[in-house]
Design a protein around this motif. Structure first.
Motif, PDB file in Angstrom:
ATOM      1  N   PRO A 126       0.845  -1.211   0.000  1.00  0.00           N
ATOM      2  CA  PRO A 126       0.000   0.000   0.000  1.00  0.00           C
ATOM      3  C   PRO A 126       0.874   1.252   0.000  1.00  0.00           C
ATOM      4  O   PRO A 126       1.859   1.326   0.742  1.00  0.00           O
ATOM      5  N   ARG A 127       0.498   2.213  -0.828  1.00  0.00           N
ATOM      6  CA  ARG A 127       1.297   3.436  -0.951  1.00  0.00           C
ATOM      7  C   ARG A 127       0.710   4.538  -0.076  1.00  0.00           C
ATOM      8  O   ARG A 127      -0.517   4.711   0.011  1.00  0.00           O
ATOM      9  N   LEU A 128       1.601   5.296   0.520  1.00  0.00           N
ATOM     10  CA  LEU A 128       1.177   6.363   1.415  1.00  0.00           C
ATOM     11  C   LEU A 128       0.346   7.405   0.675  1.00  0.00           C
ATOM     12  O   LEU A 128      -0.579   7.995   1.240  1.00  0.00           O
ATOM     13  N   THR A 129       0.675   7.638  -0.594  1.00  0.00           N
ATOM     14  CA  THR A 129      -0.060   8.656  -1.368  1.00  0.00           C
ATOM     15  C   THR A 129      -1.558   8.345  -1.432  1.00  0.00           C
ATOM     16  O   THR A 129      -2.372   9.256  -1.587  1.00  0.00           O
ATOM     17  N   GLU A 130      -1.906   7.077  -1.313  1.00  0.00           N
ATOM     18  CA  GLU A 130      -3.321   6.688  -1.357  1.00  0.00           C
ATOM     19  C   GLU A 130      -4.078   7.133  -0.099  1.00  0.00           C
ATOM     20  O   GLU A 130      -5.313   7.105  -0.081  1.00  0.00           O
ATOM     21  N   TYR A 131      -3.342   7.524   0.931  1.00  0.00           N
ATOM     22  CA  TYR A 131      -3.967   7.881   2.211  1.00  0.00           C
ATOM     23  C   TYR A 131      -3.858   9.380   2.500  1.00  0.00           C
ATOM     24  O   TYR A 131      -4.278   9.829   3.566  1.00  0.00           O
ATOM     25  N   LEU A 132      -3.326  10.137   1.563  1.00  0.00           N
ATOM     26  CA  LEU A 132      -3.117  11.559   1.796  1.00  0.00           C
ATOM     27  C   LEU A 132      -4.406  12.346   1.611  1.00  0.00           C
ATOM     28  O   LEU A 132      -5.182  12.098   0.678  1.00  0.00           O
ATOM     29  N   GLY A 133      -4.616  13.337   2.486  1.00  0.00           N
ATOM     30  CA  GLY A 133      -5.769  14.213   2.384  1.00  0.00           C
ATOM     31  C   GLY A 133      -5.507  15.403   1.478  1.00  0.00           C
ATOM     32  O   GLY A 133      -4.419  15.579   0.920  1.00  0.00           O
ATOM     33  N   THR A 134      -6.520  16.260   1.367  1.00  0.00           N
ATOM     34  CA  THR A 134      -6.458  17.405   0.445  1.00  0.00           C
ATOM     35  C   THR A 134      -5.319  18.350   0.790  1.00  0.00           C
ATOM     36  O   THR A 134      -4.568  18.803  -0.102  1.00  0.00           O
ATOM     37  N   GLU A 135      -5.132  18.679   2.065  1.00  0.00           N
ATOM     38  CA  GLU A 135      -4.101  19.646   2.453  1.00  0.00           C
ATOM     39  C   GLU A 135      -2.696  19.119   2.169  1.00  0.00           C
ATOM     40  O   GLU A 135      -1.837  19.858   1.671  1.00  0.00           O
ATOM     41  N   SER A 136      -2.457  17.863   2.493  1.00  0.00           N
ATOM     42  CA  SER A 136      -1.125  17.288   2.257  1.00  0.00           C
ATOM     43  C   SER A 136      -0.804  17.242   0.771  1.00  0.00           C
ATOM     44  O   SER A 136       0.314  17.563   0.342  1.00  0.00           O
ATOM     45  N   LEU A 137      -1.795  16.843  -0.033  1.00  0.00           N
ATOM     46  CA  LEU A 137      -1.582  16.798  -1.480  1.00  0.00           C
ATOM     47  C   LEU A 137      -1.358  18.199  -2.054  1.00  0.00           C
ATOM     48  O   LEU A 137      -0.521  18.389  -2.942  1.00  0.00           O
ATOM     49  N   ALA A 138      -2.091  19.191  -1.533  1.00  0.00           N
ATOM     50  CA  ALA A 138      -1.930  20.564  -2.014  1.00  0.00           C
ATOM     51  C   ALA A 138      -0.532  21.085  -1.687  1.00  0.00           C
ATOM     52  O   ALA A 138       0.100  21.777  -2.509  1.00  0.00           O
ATOM     53  N   HIS A 139      -0.035  20.772  -0.486  1.00  0.00           N
ATOM     54  CA  HIS A 139       1.317  21.188  -0.088  1.00  0.00           C
ATOM     55  C   HIS A 139       2.355  20.577  -1.034  1.00  0.00           C
ATOM     56  O   HIS A 139       3.257  21.265  -1.519  1.00  0.00           O
ATOM     57  N   TYR A 140       2.185  19.306  -1.303  1.00  0.00           N
ATOM     58  CA  TYR A 140       3.131  18.582  -2.168  1.00  0.00           C
ATOM     59  C   TYR A 140       3.076  19.113  -3.603  1.00  0.00           C
ATOM     60  O   TYR A 140       4.115  19.345  -4.232  1.00  0.00           O
ATOM     61  N   ASP A 141       1.865  19.323  -4.118  1.00  0.00           N
ATOM     62  CA  ASP A 141       1.729  19.821  -5.487  1.00  0.00           C
ATOM     63  C   ASP A 141       2.304  21.224  -5.628  1.00  0.00           C
ATOM     64  O   ASP A 141       2.959  21.547  -6.626  1.00  0.00           O
ATOM     65  N   ALA A 142       2.081  22.070  -4.609  1.00  0.00           N
ATOM     66  CA  ALA A 142       2.631  23.433  -4.658  1.00  0.00           C
ATOM     67  C   ALA A 142       4.153  23.405  -4.652  1.00  0.00           C
ATOM     68  O   ALA A 142       4.806  24.174  -5.375  1.00  0.00           O
ATOM     69  N   LEU A 143       4.730  22.506  -3.851  1.00  0.00           N
ATOM     70  CA  LEU A 143       6.189  22.370  -3.823  1.00  0.00           C
ATOM     71  C   LEU A 143       6.711  21.963  -5.196  1.00  0.00           C
ATOM     72  O   LEU A 143       7.673  22.552  -5.709  1.00  0.00           O
ATOM     73  N   LYS A 144       6.085  20.973  -5.806  1.00  0.00           N
ATOM     74  CA  LYS A 144       6.552  20.510  -7.118  1.00  0.00           C
ATOM     75  C   LYS A 144       6.429  21.604  -8.168  1.00  0.00           C
ATOM     76  O   LYS A 144       7.310  21.750  -9.036  1.00  0.00           O
ATOM     77  N   ASN A 145       5.347  22.380  -8.099  1.00  0.00           N
ATOM     78  CA  ASN A 145       5.184  23.490  -9.051  1.00  0.00           C
ATOM     79  C   ASN A 145       6.301  24.511  -8.896  1.00  0.00           C
ATOM     80  O   ASN A 145       6.808  25.058  -9.889  1.00  0.00           O
ATOM     81  N   MET A 146       6.682  24.790  -7.647  1.00  0.00           N
ATOM     82  CA  MET A 146       7.768  25.748  -7.407  1.00  0.00           C
ATOM     83  C   MET A 146       9.093  25.206  -7.927  1.00  0.00           C
ATOM     84  O   MET A 146       9.886  25.942  -8.533  1.00  0.00           O
TER      85      MET A 146
END
Length: 430
Positions: A231-251
Motif C-alpha cells: 500500500p502506498r502512502l499517497t493513497e492515504y493523503l488528504g487534500t491539504e497534504s496533497l496541495a502542499h506537495y503539489d505546490a512544492l513541485k510546481n515551485m
C-alpha cells in the motif's frame, strides 16, 4: 620504546596532506568551510553552535526509540557526578531544536539557522561512512508553507553549483503526509507485511511493527517485488497534504530544479512528515545519499516548545568532499603570499619585524625559522607555493633595504624597506 597509540577506528585525523586510508585533507576542508559560510550568508541563515554531548533522552524522544540510530549506533555513557545518561550527538537537528526551545528563540520570530560539526555513530567504518563524521545542517523554523520547502531544496542545489557537482546529483522527492494519514497507512502496511511475513528477512521482521515504512526502503533484491506492491502512502493523503506537495513541485518546476518522485523514500528518522527529499549520486558506491532532509512539524512541541512548523536538511561533509575531489571544483589556496628568508646575525628579528608590517597590510607571510643557507631556504620558498620571497641578509640590514624576488618570473630587486610593500603588491597583482 613505548607502543604507539592509534586513533579509534572510523575516527580520522585530518592532516594538511591526504592520508593513505583517508583521502581528504585540511586545505580542501577549509576551502569548503569558506564556501559554506558565504553560501549560508547569501540565503540569510545564521549559525548556531551546540554541544556535542546531550542528554540521551533528547535523542530518544526526537529520533525515535525504535530506530537503528538509538537502538544500535549511539555512543552513550553515564555521567559520574549526577548519574545522567549522556550521548554523543548522532545528528544535529535534535540539538539545534533543544537550544531553540531552551532559549525561546521562536518567540514571535521564525528562525533560519545552520550549523556544522562532528556527529558520532557506532557503525562499521567504510568509504564515506565513519564513526565520527561531520555534517552541515540547515533548519528553517516557524514557516508553514511549501515555499520554504522549495527554498531549502533550491539552497542545496545552489551549493552543488558552487562546488561544480550539480550534474552528478539526483534529487529524490516524496511526501509522508501528516500524523493521522501516516497512522492510517501504517495500519494497512503492517497488515500487508504480516500477510507476506514468510518472505521478510530478519531485519524487515524486526522493523515490521516498529518502523514499517523502512521495510519498503529495503535494499534486499528479494524483497523488491513485495515492497513495490505494498500500500502506498499517497493513497492515504488528504487534500491539504496533497496541495502542499503539489505546490512544492510546481515551485521546483518553476525554478528549473529536476527531481524524481520516489514513493518509497521515507528517511531513517521517525520525526519526518510531509516533504522528504534526498540528493543521491552513483559515484560513491554504496554510500549514495549525500544530503537528505524534510519536514518535522511536531518535533518542537515534542521537545517542550510551542507548536511550530519546521523543515531542514543535513549533508555529510566527508561524502560530499569525496565527490568534489573527484568531479567538482573548489578553489584551494593554502600558499602564503610572501616567504621571508634571512641569514646572518640579527637577521631573524629584522625579518620578523618586516613580516609583521606586511601582515598588517593583509598579506599572508611565512617566516623561515632556523639556520640554513639562502639556497636551501629558496628551495623551501619555491616548494611553499609563495609568489614572492623577501630576503634579509647582512647587506640588507646595513642599508635598511629588502631584496624582493618574484618566484614566478625570477625577477629580483633590492629596494628601500619603505618601498617593499608597493613592489610586492605590484608583483602580486601581475
Amino acid at each position: 620504546m613505548s607502543q604507539k597509540i592509534q586513533a579509534v577506528k572510523g575516527m580520522n585525523d585530518l592532516l594538511p596532506v591526504a592520508q593513505k586510508d583517508f583521502k581528504l585533507n585540511s586545505a580542501l576542508w577549509q576551502a569548503f568551510e569558506d564556501v559554506v559560510v558565504a553560501w549560508t550568508r547569501s540565503f540569510g541563515y545564521h549559525q548556531i553552535r551546540t554541544p556535542i554531548v546531550e542528554q540521551t533522552g533528547l535523542f530518544v524522544r526526537s529520533i525515535g526509540e525504535e530506530t537503528d540510530v538509538i537502538g544500535k549506533e549511539m555512543y552513550t555513557f553515564s555521567d559520574s557526578n549526577d548519574k545522567l545518561s549522556l550521548s554523543l550527538r548522532p545528528e544535529g537537528t535534535a540539538s539545534c531544536l533543544r537550544a531553540v526551545v531552551e532559549h525561546n528563540l521562536l518567540y514571535n520570530n521564525p528562525q533560519k539557522l545552520w550549523y556544522m560539526g562532528p556527529m558520532f555513530r557506532r557503525e562499521r567504518p567504510q568509504k564515506g561512512r565513519y564513526r565520527q563524521f561531520h555534517q552541515v545542517g540547515v533548519e528553517a523554523l516557524g514557516f508553514d508553507g511549501p515555499d520554504v520547502d522549495a527554498e531549502l531544496i533550491a539552497m542545496s542545489a545552489n551549493l552543488w553549483e558552487r562546488l561544480g557537482i550539480r550534474e552528478h546529483l539526483t534529487l529524490e522527492l516524496n511526501t509522508l503526509g501528516n500524523q493521522q494519514e501516516r497512522a492510517a497507512h501504517r495500519t494497512a502496511l503492517i497488515a500487508y507485511l504480516q500477510q507476506h511475513e514468510a518472505l521478510l528477512d530478519e531485519d524487515s521482521r524486526r522493523r515490521m511493527h516498529t518502523n514499517p515504512l523502512r521495510v519498503l526502503d529495503t535494499k534486499n533484491p528479494d524483497l523488491q517485488a513485495m515492497a513495490n506492491a505494498a500500500p502506498r502512502l499517497t493513497e492515504y493523503l488528504g487534500t491539504e497534504s496533497l496541495a502542499h506537495y503539489d505546490a512544492l513541485k510546481n515551485m521546483l518546476d518553476g525554478l528549473g530544479i529536476r527531481y524524481v518522485e520516489n514513493p518509497r523514500l521515507v528517511r531513517g528518522l521517525d520525526y519526518y512528515n510531509l516533504t522528504v527529499f534526498e540528493w543521491t549520486t552513483d559515484k560513491l558506491g554504496a554510500q549514495a545519499t549525500v544530503c537528505g532532509g524534510g519536514r518535522y512539524n511536531g518535533l518542537i512541541e515534542e521537545l517542550g516548545g510551542k507548536p511550530a512548523s519546521a523543515i531542514g536538511f543535513a549533508l555529510g561533509i566527508e561524502r560530499l568532499l569525496l565527490l568534489v575531489q573527484e568531479f567538482g571544483q573548489l578553489a584551494i589556496n593554502n600558499a602564503p603570499d610572501v616567504y621571508f628568508l634571512h641569514q646572518g646575525e640579527g637577521s631573524s628579528l629584522v625579518a620578523m619585524q618586516h613580516a609583521a608590517l606586511l601582515r598588517a597590510e593583509g598579506l599572508n607571510v611565512y617566516l623561515h625559522c632556523g639556520e640554513q643557507s639562502l639556497k636551501a631556504q629558496l628551495k623551501k620558498a619555491d616548494a611553499s607555493g609563495a609568489a614572492i620571497a623577501v630576503i634579509v641578509a647582512q647587506e640588507e640590514q646595513l642599508n635598511n633595504t629588502l631584496t624582493i624576488k618574484n618566484l614566478r618570473t625570477h625577477e629580483q630587486q633590492t629596494v628601500a624597506a619603505s618601498a617593499a610593500l608597493q613592489l610586492i603588491q605590484q608583483w602580486k597583482k601581475a
